[in-house]
Design an enzyme around this catalytic site. Structure first.
Site, mmCIF file in Angstrom:
data_model
loop_
_atom_site.group_PDB
_atom_site.id
_atom_site.type_symbol
_atom_site.label_atom_id
_atom_site.label_comp_id
_atom_site.label_asym_id
_atom_site.label_seq_id
_atom_site.Cartn_x
_atom_site.Cartn_y
_atom_site.Cartn_z
ATOM 1 N N TYR A 88 -25.051 -14.790 -1.412
ATOM 2 C CA TYR A 88 -23.618 -15.004 -1.181
ATOM 3 C C TYR A 88 -23.130 -16.117 -2.108
ATOM 4 O O TYR A 88 -23.480 -17.291 -1.935
ATOM 5 C CB TYR A 88 -23.352 -15.404 0.267
ATOM 6 C CG TYR A 88 -23.456 -14.288 1.280
ATOM 7 C CD1 TYR A 88 -23.740 -12.975 0.904
ATOM 8 C CD2 TYR A 88 -23.267 -14.542 2.630
ATOM 9 C CE1 TYR A 88 -23.834 -11.962 1.830
ATOM 10 C CE2 TYR A 88 -23.350 -13.523 3.577
ATOM 11 C CZ TYR A 88 -23.636 -12.247 3.167
ATOM 12 O OH TYR A 88 -23.724 -11.241 4.098
ATOM 13 N N PRO A 147 -16.462 -4.992 10.021
ATOM 14 C CA PRO A 147 -16.004 -4.677 11.381
ATOM 15 C C PRO A 147 -14.603 -4.097 11.447
ATOM 16 O O PRO A 147 -14.186 -3.621 12.499
ATOM 17 C CB PRO A 147 -16.059 -6.037 12.091
ATOM 18 C CG PRO A 147 -15.857 -7.031 10.988
ATOM 19 C CD PRO A 147 -16.583 -6.442 9.807
ATOM 20 N N GLY A 182 -12.985 -0.228 5.672
ATOM 21 C CA GLY A 182 -12.233 -0.475 4.454
ATOM 22 C C GLY A 182 -12.848 -1.398 3.442
ATOM 23 O O GLY A 182 -12.136 -1.993 2.631
ATOM 24 N N LEU A 185 -12.579 4.119 1.952
ATOM 25 C CA LEU A 185 -13.061 3.981 3.328
ATOM 26 C C LEU A 185 -11.893 3.719 4.271
ATOM 27 O O LEU A 185 -10.935 3.020 3.910
ATOM 28 C CB LEU A 185 -14.071 2.841 3.435
ATOM 29 C CG LEU A 185 -15.409 3.036 2.732
ATOM 30 C CD1 LEU A 185 -16.294 1.818 2.938
ATOM 31 C CD2 LEU A 185 -16.110 4.292 3.239
#
Length: 297
Positions: A54, A210, A213, A218
């Protein structure tokens, strides 16, 4: 009203945690990243999800600087991918057992700890994203053997799974699985059977994406008319409705929404206190589930 806490890795944690991926958006504003994470702790967040890849180590570095032992925050990290600066995607698969071990060592170093409380083995079997090729196609049993050895050595406390199939989870259960992280939202519920297996086994279900998209094409929870209608009726945001639905849907769901914005952080945490009556929940449950299977790589 849903329960506000749940058990994770033998700890009681708030069901709304924080996903550290978005901290990288503050890479050039480090003090803001530190302040945001401190604010999360002040709001009661005691479960943070991170990874060495990350922000190419930035998220872990901020966590190391910001969190103190007395904060009591459960830090969960993951292995199975490495940073890929300059690539079409910012990460590349790292699935081989020796790569998993190297990633654990990298996370230990960057977080400045002697043991990683929970490490998710990021498989590449399901959900949107990368798929393994060549020597990155590795049998789950070989990966679990490496993870178990690391647990036995005390380098990790517990093993989780991410982007795994139902069959893979069943195979892994004897190893002792602390959590499962798969793509899941009110608009993408293909893994419902896996969620139910986790519930039966007492395993936390920690959905990433959650709100759907994550990639073009999506579905997004916040595009759903039903989500907007519920948000308007309750005086909350569509994002909060999408998050709250997950908490109402099953008691083993823990959330790790990410943000680089303090106001959004407060909204995300507040979603844990939103109540739905039966009619409202039925309206949201009726939203059509669509596939999240988009391969990138």
């Amino acid at each position: 009203m849903t329960a506000l806490t749940a058990t994770f890795a033998d700890r009681t944690v708030s069901r709304v945690g924080y996903g550290a991926l978005q901290l990288e958006r503050l890479h050039d504003r480090r003090s803001e990243a530190v302040a945001l994470l401190r604010r999360a702790v002040e709001l009661g967040v005691d479960h943070v999800d991170t990874a060495e890849f990350y922000g190419f180590g930035f998220a872990n570095d901020v966590i190391r600087e910001t969190l103190r032992p007395e904060d009591g925050v459960l830090v969960v990290t993951k292995v199975g991918a490495d940073p890929n600066p300059g690539g079409r995607l910012p990460l590349r698969p790292a699935q081989r057992p020796e790569q998993l071990r190297a990633s654990v060592e990298d996370n230990l170093r960057s977080l400045g700890v002697d043991q990683l409380a929970v490490v998710n083995l990021r498989r590449l079997d399901s959900g949107p994203g990368l798929r393994p090729e060549g020597d990155q196609v590795v049998d789950l049993d070989d990966q679990l053997a490496a993870m178990i050895a690391l647990r036995d050595e005390g380098k990790i406390g517990a093993i989780g799974l991410s982007s795994v199939t139902l069959d893979g989870l069943r195979r892994a259960l004897p190893a002792g699985i602390a959590c499962v992280q798969n793509a899941y939202s009110v608009v993408s519920r293909a893994d419902e059977d896996m969620l139910r297996l986790c519930l039966a086994e007492g395993i936390p279900w920690v959905p990433y994406f959650p709100l759907g998209g994550a990639f073009p094409g999506l579905p997004k929870a916040t595009d759903e008319p039903a989500v907007h209608a519920v948000a308007e009726s309750l005086g909350v945001t569509p994002t909060q409705v999408g998050l709250a639905w997950l908490l109402h849907h099953a008691p083993n769901v823990l959330l790790i929404p990410g943000t680089a914005d303090a106001a959004h952080l407060e909204d995300n945490v507040a979603a844990g206190k939103i109540s739905f009556d039966a009619a409202t929940l039925a309206k949201l449950d009726a939203i059509e589930s669509r596939s999240s299977e988009i391969s990138i790589g």
